[in-house]
Scaffold this active site. Sequence first.
Site, PDB file in Angstrom:
ATOM      1  N   ARG A   1      -7.249   2.568  -2.633  1.00 30.28           N
ATOM      2  CA  ARG A   1      -8.195   2.205  -1.654  1.00 30.28           C
ATOM      3  C   ARG A   1      -8.909   3.555  -1.521  1.00 30.28           C
ATOM      4  O   ARG A   1      -8.366   4.594  -1.452  1.00 30.28           O
ATOM      5  CB  ARG A   1      -7.538   1.859  -0.459  1.00 30.28           C
ATOM      6  CG  ARG A   1      -8.470   1.310   0.700  1.00 30.28           C
ATOM      7  CD  ARG A   1      -7.651   0.974   2.047  1.00 30.28           C
ATOM      8  NE  ARG A   1      -8.327   0.066   2.641  1.00 30.28           N
ATOM      9  CZ  ARG A   1      -8.285  -0.205   4.166  1.00 30.28           C
ATOM     10  NH1 ARG A   1      -7.357   0.588   4.738  1.00 30.28           N
ATOM     11  NH2 ARG A   1      -8.930  -1.112   4.528  1.00 30.28           N
TER      12      ARG A   1
ATOM     13  N   TYR B   1      -5.942  10.762   4.263  1.00 27.47           N
ATOM     14  CA  TYR B   1      -4.431  11.112   3.892  1.00 27.47           C
ATOM     15  C   TYR B   1      -4.272  12.007   2.766  1.00 27.47           C
ATOM     16  O   TYR B   1      -5.253  12.380   2.244  1.00 27.47           O
ATOM     17  CB  TYR B   1      -3.555   9.661   3.911  1.00 27.47           C
ATOM     18  CG  TYR B   1      -3.532   9.007   5.250  1.00 27.47           C
ATOM     19  CD1 TYR B   1      -3.986   8.000   5.584  1.00 27.47           C
ATOM     20  CD2 TYR B   1      -2.669   9.565   6.217  1.00 27.47           C
ATOM     21  CE1 TYR B   1      -4.136   7.268   6.648  1.00 27.47           C
ATOM     22  CE2 TYR B   1      -2.846   8.904   7.736  1.00 27.47           C
ATOM     23  CZ  TYR B   1      -3.235   7.850   7.576  1.00 27.47           C
ATOM     24  OH  TYR B   1      -3.317   7.441   8.869  1.00 27.47           O
TER      25      TYR B   1
ATOM     26  N   GLN C   1       0.771  -1.023   0.048  1.00 26.86           N
ATOM     27  CA  GLN C   1       0.100   0.015   0.034  1.00 26.86           C
ATOM     28  C   GLN C   1       0.915   1.230   0.073  1.00 26.86           C
ATOM     29  O   GLN C   1       1.523   1.442   1.068  1.00 26.86           O
ATOM     30  CB  GLN C   1      -0.739   0.177   1.277  1.00 26.86           C
ATOM     31  CG  GLN C   1      -2.029   1.250   1.262  1.00 26.86           C
ATOM     32  CD  GLN C   1      -2.744   1.351   2.333  1.00 26.86           C
ATOM     33  OE1 GLN C   1      -2.142   1.633   3.391  1.00 26.86           O
ATOM     34  NE2 GLN C   1      -3.970   1.341   2.164  1.00 26.86           N
TER      35      GLN C   1
END
Length: 374
Positions: A230, A183, A97
């Site tokens: 994601r 984020y 990720q």
Amino acid sequence: MTKLFEPTKVGDITVKNRIVMAPLTRNRSPGAIPNDLNVEYYRQRATAGLIITEATAITHQGQGYADVPGLYSKEALDGWKRVTNAVHAAGGRIVVQMWHVGRISHTTLQPDGGKPVSSTNRVAKAKTYLVNADGSGSFADTSEPRALETAEIPGIIEDYRKAARAAIDAGFDGVEIHGANGYLIDQFIRDGVNDRTDQYGGSVENRTRLAFDVVDAVVKEIGAGRTAIRISPVTPSGESFDSNPQATFTHVVEGLARYGLAYVHVIEGQTGGDRDYRQGENPSFDYRALRQAYEKAGGKASWMVNNGYDRALAIDAAESGRADLVAFGKPFIANPDLVERLAKNLPLNTPDQSTFYGGTAKGYLDYPTLEKVA
Ligand SMILES: C=C(C(=O)O)c1ccccc1
């Protein structure tokens, strides 16, 4: 056996079942370098159809928590090579990720003690994890960020491209772009965070520009079949807010549809919390409609769901076709052999929250497997 335990193709990656190890931050890679503990941790969980590593910083600037791994030094990439070799030798598949935390960081973790960067200069009411001089860990308020200059953004996109290439060279089967949980990429997508007036702010087209520019650069570098993303439409993590998540994330998935990605990973509800979490006065988010919009726009990627799934919910999601893959987080912390336990409907170990973040092999490598308790 139900569909959940059947093999499938996820982009270019063939997986032996539909049970995915979700990304889990564990803060056990000092110097941002994967170590022997990490190698064993991922090897133990290689029966997952697919492992998604813990969030991994694409650059020093992209790091926001202590002792999380990176994808930007030779030592880190050598460490990841050992992880991917071990997982592959155990018959597993693993993607990394790729993470840029944006404003969810602290000056002590930033290059030259500088301000974290974001879409905005507004500080998040959020915490990050620091390791103190005595080795103990503690959570601290995130630092005030600075808004990225427009001219800096191509450099951020290039950082993702380089990290994706490095990931494939380190043996990963693919990458998941972290576009969730407040984020950096999410800080651009959400209209409650992004207050920019340039071509990366304002309209939904502008706010999602960075996300699509990153996907485009990564797909061009390593191929769509090894690229995933994601997203978390309604989570409040990192003080994220959007006034109309259904519209915003419908635009996101309609844009993703053109890339032929390996999978789209959707966190349903509040990350680690209420599956029916609502942003402000908005109604419950309609995840079925989100996938329908994606497929109506031509999207063909595998659809991965996450957050609070148990055995029954996961079996139903796979059997009904509502999801192609189900990601489990905390259950994989405590059950390296989760797939076997789910297949045989056997009890699960309970995760110990006190050892989630930081520490040693305790609460990391020492959860008992069925063969050990037999
Ligand atoms: C990478 C994380 C995320 O995606 O929420 C994270 C970071 C720290 C603690 C828990 C989770």
